[in-house]
Design an enzyme around this catalytic site. Structure first.
Site, PDB file in Angstrom:
ATOM      1  N   THR A  37     -22.838 -54.881  69.983  1.00 53.43           N
ATOM      2  CA  THR A  37     -22.959 -53.628  69.235  1.00 53.43           C
ATOM      3  C   THR A  37     -22.332 -52.544  70.111  1.00 53.43           C
ATOM      4  OG1 THR A  37     -25.135 -53.065  70.160  1.00 53.43           O
ATOM      5  CG2 THR A  37     -25.110 -54.360  68.112  1.00 53.43           C
ATOM      6  N   HIS A  38     -21.698 -51.580  69.496  1.00 49.64           N
ATOM      7  CA  HIS A  38     -20.978 -50.526  70.229  1.00 49.64           C
ATOM      8  C   HIS A  38     -19.923 -51.125  71.164  1.00 49.64           C
ATOM      9  CE1 HIS A  38     -23.968 -47.565  68.838  1.00 49.64           C
ATOM     10  NE2 HIS A  38     -24.859 -48.520  69.089  1.00 49.64           N
ATOM     11  N   SER A  58       8.240 -61.123  72.248  1.00 49.04           N
ATOM     12  CA  SER A  58       8.849 -59.855  72.628  1.00 49.04           C
ATOM     13  C   SER A  58      10.333 -60.060  72.880  1.00 49.04           C
ATOM     14  CB  SER A  58       8.182 -59.314  73.896  1.00 49.04           C
ATOM     15  OG  SER A  58       8.959 -58.287  74.480  1.00 49.04           O
ATOM     16  N   GLU A 106      -2.479 -57.606  63.835  1.00 47.42           N
ATOM     17  CA  GLU A 106      -2.137 -56.182  63.925  1.00 47.42           C
ATOM     18  C   GLU A 106      -1.695 -55.625  62.574  1.00 47.42           C
ATOM     19  OE1 GLU A 106       0.716 -55.909  67.069  1.00 47.42           O
ATOM     20  OE2 GLU A 106      -0.749 -56.436  68.614  1.00 47.42           O
TER      21      GLU A 106
END
Length: 473
Positions: free
Chosen positions: A154-155, A276, A289
């Site tokens: 959490t968080h 890349s 993404e």
């Protein structure tokens, strides 16, 4: 071709014609336009508005157009304003001026919404089917990891140990809510606007209920003005797709984090990554993404239409031409994204040794101490403070909760007897949470069985609600 002009002394300015033109994006409604026209034609013939002989010619031309649209032989031209004018042009080319009879009793206003709703019924059901495939991918991964214990967060901080299968299958529940929203949309919006005409109804369409039934609608909209001006169905569809996008973004974010060097919990299959152009070692989580990035597009499309609708007076206004592109874009992007995300999830290689290694990190077992004390009838607020004291002691002395000695525990509080040490174990902590919604292996296993049952129900419902186009395309 335009469908108006008799009272005008000239055609529109070139800039106006360009601004008004929608055929380049609404052409995808052509199969539904053919379907609606075929059903409408039967009604016109039944009322003798069109003779049986002429009706036969128009029907033959419509079916030929259906085939030619499907093959790409017939399409729109630069002279066509919209899908309606393009198809009427095609009809007249095939059967002469009698082709224009199809326009009796209908307006572009009620026709386009009917086409649009039929399009959304088809495509939302396809999205529902794709979501179901994604849920099955998550469930399969969850079943493979029922014995794996991980740290829950959490968080974005270590919280409590959990069964990793529960972490994975949580996405299944959220995504199936999206499917239920699609079914809710179908129930609420499966009513035909056809017969509303421009806004007041049509004396040439006395039985819109019959046309609605033949098109697969549950009934007709009860107010013809509302029928041509309503775009709630489009905004609601965009909300559903935005919500799906938000759920996919959450999936993407987690896969990005898990596959990072810092986490190292996951290897994404090469087929669902890219490299890349400058760094040979890179393996980028591009599917994840893009799932995260496209959520902004889905939310933007919803916002765009809501702004168009916010001050729309009376019946139809041309502003409503702006309703289709956001919907088409969201549909296209979801149908592009969902198979890629499903593949990413299905082929993901989770790394159990890495995942389980940190399950007790961050003092994630502190709640076990508080629960232990609560069972001794110590008020939980007090028990919480005592557990916090244990954490503080460990931080100060550079040890874990499991390393606390009996003497140290009793020094912190006399109720912390040896029995508490037996609970400071990730497996025991997970197994103790046995409710239907909790994280024990048995609880999660039962939930996965229920998810399978839910998927069977959903697949049956999708199959029941789908119908083939009567236009043969």
């Amino acid at each position: 071709m335009t469908l108006w002009g008799g009272r005008f002394s000239s055609g529109p300015a070139e800039s106006v014609a360009a601004l008004s033109r929608s055929v380049h994006f609404d052409w995808r409604l052509a199969p539904y336009e053919i379907e609606v026209n075929l059903v409408h034609l039967k009604s016109l013939v039944a009322q003798s508005v069109v003779s049986k002989e002429e009706g036969g010619k128009i029907e033959k031309a419509l079916l030929q157009l259906a085939t030619e649209i499907g093959s790409g032989k017939f399409t729109y031209t630069k002279a066509d304003e919209d899908v309606h004018s393009a198809i009427e042009r095609g009809l007249i080319e095939k059967c002469g001026p009698v082709g224009g009879a199809i326009r009796a009793g209908r307006s572009r206003n009620d026709l386009v919404i009917t086409d649009f709703k039929l399009y959304l019924v088809d495509h939302l059901l396809e999205i529902a089917a794709q979501i179901t495939s994604l849920v099955q991918a998550f469930n399969a991964q969850a079943e493979r990891h029922l014995d794996l214990i991980a740290s829950g967060f959490t968080h974005t901080q270590h919280a409590q140990p959990i069964t990793f299968a529960q972490e994975l299958s949580k996405h299944s529940h959220g995504l199936l809510r999206d499917v239920d929203r699609i079914f809710d949309w179908l129930d609420r919006n499966n009513f035909s606007p056809f017969g509303a005409g421009a806004l007041a109804g049509s004396s040439l369409v006395p039985k819109p209920e019959k046309i609605a039934s033949e098109l697969g609608f549950a009934g007709v909209m009860p107010n013809s003005i509302d029928a041509v001006s309503d775009r709630d169905f489009a905004a609601e569809a965009l909300f559903i797709m935005a919500m799906i996008g938000v759920h996919l973004s959450k999936v993407g974010e987690e896969f990005i984090l898990w596959s990072s060097t810092e986490f190292g919990w996951l290897e994404i299959d090469d087929a669902y990554t890219t490299g890349s152009s400058i760094m040979p070692q890179k393996k980028n989580a591009d599917v994840a993404e893009l799932a995260r990035g496209k959520s902004g597009r889905f939310i933007g499309n919803l916002t765009s239409l809501l702004v168009v609708l916010k001050a729309m007076p009376f019946a139809y206004n041309r502003d409503l031409q702006e309703d289709k592109e956001p919907v088409f874009d969201s549909v296209d992007q979801l149908l592009l994204l969902l198979p890629a995300v499903s593949g990413m999830v299905a082929t993901a290689n989770f790394l159990p040794a890495k995942i389980s290694k940190t399950a007790a990190d961050g003092f994630s077992l502190a709640t076990e101490i508080a629960d232990f004390l609560a069972k001794k009838q110590i008020p939980f607020a007090t028990a919480h403070e005592i557990a916090g004291e244990c954490v503080k002691f460990c931080e100060k002395n550079g040890i874990t909760l499991q390393q606390l000695t009996t003497v140290q525990l009793l020094t912190i509080h006399p109720s912390l007897t040896d029995e508490v040490k037996e609970l400071l174990d990730v497996k025991g902590a997970v197994d103790s949470r046995r409710s239907s919604m909790a994280t024990s292996k048995n609880s999660v296993s039962t939930a996965l069985i229920q998810l399978k049952s839910e998927i069977t129900r959903i697949e049956s419902e999708i199959s029941r609600r789908r119908k083939p186009l009567s236009g043969m395309i």
